[in-house]
Design a protein around this motif. Structure first.
Motif, short mmCIF file in Angstrom:
data_model
loop_
_atom_site.label_atom_id
_atom_site.label_comp_id
_atom_site.label_asym_id
_atom_site.label_seq_id
_atom_site.Cartn_x
_atom_site.Cartn_y
_atom_site.Cartn_z
N MET A 154 1.10 -1.32 -0.07
CA MET A 154 -0.03 0.05 0.10
C MET A 154 0.97 1.22 -0.15
SD MET A 154 -2.75 -1.05 -0.38
CE MET A 154 -3.75 0.28 -0.42
N TRP A 155 2.21 1.28 0.59
CA TRP A 155 2.70 2.19 0.57
C TRP A 155 3.40 2.42 -0.92
CZ3 TRP A 155 7.70 4.00 -0.79
CH2 TRP A 155 7.88 5.35 -0.35
N ASP A 156 3.57 1.61 -1.54
CA ASP A 156 4.09 1.69 -3.02
C ASP A 156 3.10 2.24 -3.81
OD1 ASP A 156 6.63 0.69 -2.53
OD2 ASP A 156 6.25 -1.33 -3.17
N LEU A 157 1.94 1.66 -3.67
CA LEU A 157 0.67 2.14 -4.36
C LEU A 157 0.35 3.66 -3.83
CD1 LEU A 157 -1.89 -0.92 -4.28
CD2 LEU A 157 -0.47 -0.32 -6.01
N ALA A 158 0.61 4.12 -2.81
CA ALA A 158 0.48 5.37 -2.49
C ALA A 158 1.27 6.37 -3.18
CB ALA A 158 0.80 5.57 -0.91
N GLN A 159 2.43 5.91 -3.69
CA GLN A 159 3.45 6.66 -4.51
C GLN A 159 2.81 6.88 -5.86
OE1 GLN A 159 5.60 7.78 -2.24
NE2 GLN A 159 4.56 6.28 -0.98
N GLN A 160 2.21 5.87 -6.34
CA GLN A 160 1.73 5.77 -7.62
C GLN A 160 0.34 6.86 -7.67
OE1 GLN A 160 1.22 1.73 -9.16
NE2 GLN A 160 2.86 1.10 -7.99
N CYS A 161 -0.46 6.59 -6.63
CA CYS A 161 -1.80 7.32 -6.53
C CYS A 161 -1.76 8.23 -5.51
CB CYS A 161 -3.09 6.37 -6.46
SG CYS A 161 -3.07 5.28 -7.74
N PRO A 162 -1.26 9.40 -5.33
CA PRO A 162 -0.97 10.21 -4.35
C PRO A 162 -2.43 10.93 -3.80
CG PRO A 162 0.12 11.18 -6.05
CD PRO A 162 -0.39 10.00 -6.51
N GLY A 163 -2.48 11.18 -2.61
CA GLY A 163 -3.89 11.94 -2.47
C GLY A 163 -4.66 11.10 -1.37
N TYR A 164 -4.72 9.77 -1.40
CA TYR A 164 -5.86 8.98 -0.83
C TYR A 164 -5.12 8.47 0.54
CZ TYR A 164 -7.89 8.46 -5.64
OH TYR A 164 -8.15 8.70 -6.74
N GLY A 165 -3.99 8.88 0.95
CA GLY A 165 -3.38 8.64 2.20
C GLY A 165 -3.04 7.09 2.50
#
Length: 201
Positions: A154-165
């Motif tokens: 989820m940390w990796d996905l957060a870098q791809q899709c910022p803004g969702y926390g």
């Protein structure tokens, strides 16, 4: 109450030598895969401080993960967002569990499953244990592996899709995540079968 080897010791006494504890992480979030882990602990090498992953800090989980990976046999399995939407989250969690067991370097003699159900299609003898992650050391170890692996995803996905926390909420339906869904829309990593996402679509 701390987890113990009571379940494992009974099974060893019955002649089952390789006992795998199995748990999953990520049934409740609106985004990301569900991740499961299977862990076979050696009775002579049990990491100190094992507990339900939810009862541990991130730092403690990371420290224990390192020891578990060094001292135990570990298998990890996932079910994708697409699979979750196709077969439902319970079945997807069980699919991830079966994949984790299959990923172990050697097949187990018996499996201890966190929860009240045995995955459909599991070919090994198994015992479901409600709140197993706080009762069985093997399941506790599996819960730590599954949680740390999923948090990293989820940390990796957060870098791809910022803004969702996702780097802090791990995809769970927090106020910040739901506001981002309304403002930024649905990503390919969201579970479309989950109500807050489905209602937006």
């Amino acid at each position: 109450m701390m987890p113990s080897f009571d379940f494992e010791e009974q099974l060893w006494a019955d002649g089952h030598l390789r006992i795998a504890g199995v748990d999953e992480a990520g049934r409740g979030p609106l985004a990301g895969p569900v991740v499961a882990a299977a862990v076979v602990l050696s009775p002579g090498q049990v990491p100190s401080g094992l507990n339900d992953s939810k009862a541990l800090t991130a730092r403690k989980r990371d420290a224990l993960l390192k020891v578990i990976m060094e001292q135990a046999e570990v298998g990890i399995g996932e079910a994708t967002v697409q699979e979750i939407d196709e077969i439902n989250i319970l079945r997807a969690s069980h699919l991830a569990m079966c994949r984790a067991i299959a990923a172990l370097p050697h097949p187990p003699d018996h499996v201890l499953i966190d929860g009240n159900l045995i995955p459909r299609g599991l070919t090994f003898s198994a015992t479901p244990i409600v709140k197993g992650d706080s009762l069985s050391l093997s399941i506790s170890a599996a819960s730590i592996v599954a949680k740390t692996r999923r948090d990293a995803i989820m940390w990796d996905l957060a870098q791809q899709c910022p803004g969702y926390g996702w780097e802090t909420n791990q995809g769970y339906p927090t106020k910040c995540h739901k506001e981002a869904l309304r403002n930024l829309g649905v990503t390919p990593h969201h579970r479309r079968s989950f109500k807050p996402v489905h209602n937006m679509l």
